[in-house]
Each structure stands twice: as C-alpha cells, then as structure tokens.
Design a protein around this motif. Structure first.
Motif, PDB file in Angstrom:
ATOM      1  N   ASP A  25      40.318 -16.826  22.635  1.00 32.18           N
ATOM      2  CA  ASP A  25      40.182 -18.258  22.364  1.00 32.18           C
ATOM      3  C   ASP A  25      41.121 -19.008  23.302  1.00 32.18           C
ATOM      4  N   VAL A  26      40.552 -19.848  24.171  1.00 36.08           N
ATOM      5  CA  VAL A  26      41.359 -20.508  25.209  1.00 36.08           C
ATOM      6  C   VAL A  26      41.620 -21.975  24.879  1.00 36.08           C
ATOM      7  N   ARG A  27      41.478 -22.334  23.618  1.00 36.44           N
ATOM      8  CA  ARG A  27      41.871 -23.685  23.201  1.00 36.44           C
ATOM      9  C   ARG A  27      43.397 -23.765  23.058  1.00 36.44           C
ATOM     10  N   ASN A  28      43.896 -24.963  22.876  1.00 36.26           N
ATOM     11  CA  ASN A  28      45.323 -25.137  22.649  1.00 36.26           C
ATOM     12  C   ASN A  28      45.734 -24.443  21.353  1.00 36.26           C
ATOM     13  N   ASN A  46      44.810 -15.750  21.439  1.00 36.67           N
ATOM     14  CA  ASN A  46      44.799 -17.164  21.803  1.00 36.67           C
ATOM     15  C   ASN A  46      45.720 -17.400  22.997  1.00 36.67           C
ATOM     16  N   PRO A  48      45.968 -20.451  25.838  1.00 37.31           N
ATOM     17  CA  PRO A  48      45.392 -21.708  26.299  1.00 37.31           C
ATOM     18  C   PRO A  48      44.868 -21.616  27.736  1.00 37.31           C
ATOM     19  N   TYR A  49      43.779 -22.282  27.965  1.00 37.52           N
ATOM     20  CA  TYR A  49      43.092 -22.285  29.260  1.00 37.52           C
ATOM     21  C   TYR A  49      44.046 -22.610  30.415  1.00 37.52           C
ATOM     22  N   CYS A  73      35.949 -21.693  23.771  1.00 33.31           N
ATOM     23  CA  CYS A  73      36.725 -22.926  23.946  1.00 33.31           C
ATOM     24  C   CYS A  73      36.080 -24.016  23.099  1.00 33.31           C
ATOM     25  N   SER A  78      35.395 -24.389  29.755  1.00 28.89           N
ATOM     26  CA  SER A  78      36.577 -23.578  30.065  1.00 28.89           C
ATOM     27  C   SER A  78      36.307 -22.099  29.812  1.00 28.89           C
ATOM     28  N   SER A  79      35.515 -21.790  28.785  1.00 28.82           N
ATOM     29  CA  SER A  79      35.251 -20.388  28.474  1.00 28.82           C
ATOM     30  C   SER A  79      34.384 -19.744  29.548  1.00 28.82           C
ATOM     31  N   TYR A  95      30.592 -15.718  26.859  1.00 29.63           N
ATOM     32  CA  TYR A  95      31.135 -17.011  26.441  1.00 29.63           C
ATOM     33  C   TYR A  95      30.217 -17.586  25.366  1.00 29.63           C
ATOM     34  N   GLY A  99      30.476 -23.762  22.709  1.00 31.88           N
ATOM     35  CA  GLY A  99      31.836 -23.641  22.200  1.00 31.88           C
ATOM     36  C   GLY A  99      31.942 -23.826  20.697  1.00 31.88           C
TER      37      GLY A  99
END
Length: 375
Positions: A25-28, A46, A48-49, A73, A78-79, A95, A99
């Motif tokens: 998971d590349v979210r904040n 996790n 972040p991107y 994401c 971003s994913s 991906y 999202g």
C-alpha cells in the motif's frame, strides 16, 4: 515483465475464498492506518509512494516471491508506477484498478439462503466499507433493505433474476453512507419506506415504516415484519423475514452493538438502545439468524462470505449484550467512542434529500471505514 491489472471484484473473491495476498500500500501512513483492504490471509506493507520515487531496491527483501503481490494507492496512478518498477526488478506485481476509490464502491452479492416456496435471500457485501444490503425475492417480486447508493447493482441483479422490485426499505436514516433506497424506488416504481421518527426533516415523500407493519413479498407469504427497535436512531426498525431471519440494521452487529451518538443525542438514546437489546430482542427466538447492516472486522465474515449469526449465539458471545450494570453499559456506548464517520452530517443531509452532491462528491463523503458501532 508485464504488470497485472486487478479489479475490486478480483480482490473481493480473494477475501471471500480465504486466499493469500500480499498488498503493498503506497498511500500515506495516516491514510493506511485509518483504512486498508482487509482479508483473512492478507499481509500488508505500507511504504508511501514518495519514499519509492528513487527506486524499489531497498524494499525488495520485504516483498515475498511465493505470493501474489498487489500494489494499492488511492486512485491507481501511483500503484501502476510502483508495480512497473517492481516488474523492472523482475518481481511480478499487479495494481488495483481504480485504487481504494474502487474498493470503497464494490458490492459482492452472496446468497444467504432459501426461503419458503422457492424464495431467496441475498446479502450484498460492500467489503471496502463494511456495508450490508439485502434483497428478498419471491415469485417474481423483490424487496430491498438498506441499499447503498449504487442503484444499478440492485436493479441489474433483479433483472438477471427476472423479478420486479416492488418495495424498498431503509431501517433508519443512515449517517455513514448514502442510501440508494429512494432512488431505486423512483427508477422502478417501488414503494420506499422510512421510519417516520427518523424522517421529520426529509423533503421527499415516503411510506411510513412502523412497528408491526407486515408486507408480503410475492404470493408465497414471505412476510417482512417490522419491529421498532430504537437506539442507534430514534426510528431504527428491525425486520423479521420468513420467521427465520432478523435484520437488525445498525442496532446489533456480530461483534458489537450500535452507537447512539450520530445525531448528537447519545445521552437521550442510550436508554432506548438498552431496551431494544436487553428487552425487545430478548423476547425473540434464539434461532433467528441475525443479519446486520454493517460489519466492523473481517473476522465477522463466515466461510461462505456472509455476515450472519444466530441470535442465541450473540446473546452468549457479544460483549455488548452481556453488561448487567446499566451505568457500565451507558459508559460503554457514550464514552471513548471511535471517531464519527467521515462527513456523517453531510451524509445525513443527503439522505434527507436536502443536498444533492455529484457522484465524485458522494464518493469522497463515503471514503473511509465504517464507524457505526461502539467498538
């Protein structure tokens, strides 16, 4: 190496079929900690991107080689980039198309069981939000209870079953998601029911959903009996279907109980909540199968993907049904409650018909986890 496009339906099947999946998971970090894709056998990482813009080499040792890897994401862009970076390193990855936005909106229909004389009961599981909607089918007719806003899902499902939607119900005025009930009724000519005690500020016409209301669906006497059960809201109403199933709305869940504070009246409604749970429901048969309007945690899903449990089992196992001291109960449901749902005041206004946000605005209102219980 090509990257693989996954849909929300693909991920949902992994959840329901209890299969493994590794999610990058590349979210904040705050977005991830607040809400993520849950699965019985899912693992998460996790990062972040923005921490991966210079490459993914440093995290390769954390990415398994013996499991499917899915990059997630918020909206998909971003994913895709990170999945491509992993592929360039010889690591196959997929991906999630759309999202977390697509995950929030996906509905998976699951059959709960057969009803009398060939009838059927279906549960629509919104895995990304914890919402549960229902369709009762009997001899060419269908009733929908607690529909979410994706009207085409229900209308298309009824069409595939070759049945006409004749009745649509909301157990209460929802605050955590936007109801599709009124709009389904408008599109199909069905009658829309809402508890009048919850509807004092609505600006549209509705049929009153009141205690003791008995509505047959089809000609096989699959009755939907309304049972007044306040506490989550002042108008909350449960249903008993075919004498076998108890639809509890947001009053009683599998692992918790409803919160009474989403209209700002927790101190007033806690007495109603206790009376419903400890008196009204205690008078019902233990063999009734409880079907709530939400679930909180992935462990509440059964092996077949349904969220359901005998009322007698809940009386034995659900902590919220076993607090004998009234003051302790009051403290449980009024103190230290989890954060209120995202944009819940605005969602209530939408469900009253007082504001009409566009589809993107509705999606943003609903983003995030379900928070209708006291846990």
């Amino acid at each position: 190496m090509p990257i693989i496009k996954w849909t929300a339906k693909d991920v949902a099947r992994r959840v329901i079929e209890n299969k493994e999946l590794f999610i990058l998971d590349v979210r904040n970090k705050d977005a991830f900690s607040d809400w993520k894709i849950e699965g019985h056998k899912f693992e998460h990482l996790n990062i972040p991107y923005f921490d991966l813009l210079d490459g993914v080499e440093e995290i390769l040792s954390d990415i398994p080689t013996d499991k499917d890897v899915l990059v997630v994401c918020a909206k998909e862009g971003s994913s895709i980039m990170i999945a491509e970076m992993l592929a360039d390193e010889g690591r196959p990855a997929g991906y999630l198309s759309g999202g977390m936005k697509s995950w929030s909106t996906y509905l998976e229909p699951v059959k709960v069981g057969d009803l009398a004389n060939g009838g059927e009961l279906f549960q629509f599981v919104r895995l990304g939000k914890g919402c549960l909607s229902y369709m009762v089918i009997s001899e060419g007719e269908a009733a929908i209870i607690d529909a979410v806003r994706f009207t085409d899902v229900f209308i298309d499902f009824a069409s595939a079953k070759n049945v006409a939607i004749t009745h649509v119900f909301d157990t209460h005025l929802h605050a955590d998601h936007i109801s599709g009930g009124r709009h389904i009724a408008e599109l199909t000519g069905a009658t829309y029911y809402l508890p009048p005690k919850d509807a004092e500020e609505v600006v549209f016409d509705f049929a009153p959903l009141e205690d003791g209301l008995k509505i047959p669906i089809g000609t096989s006497n699959i009755d939907i009996d309304a049972l007044y059960s306040p506490g989550h809201t002042i108008g909350s109403t449960s249903f008993i279907i075919d004498g076998r199933y108890l639809l509890t709305g947001d009053i009683l869940f599998i692992d918790s109980i409803g919160r009474p504070d989403l209209a700002g009246l927790a101190e007033d409604w806690v007495v109603d909540l206790r009376k419903t749970l400890y008196s009204r429901y205690r008078d019902l048969a233990d063999d009734l199968v409880v079907l709530p309007a939400h679930f909180m945690i992935i462990e509440e899903l059964n092996a077949d993907g349904t969220v359901a449990k005998r009322l007698g089992n809940l009386f034995a196992d659900n902590h919220g049904l076993n607090i004998q001291d009234e003051e302790v109960f009051r403290s449980l449901v009024t103190d230290d409650l989890p954060p209120q749902p995202n944009a819940y005041q605005e969602i209530r206004q939408v469900n009253m018909g007082r504001i009409t946000p566009d589809n993107d605005e509705q999606t943003e209102m609903e983003i995030g986890p379900n928070r209708c219980s006291v846990r």
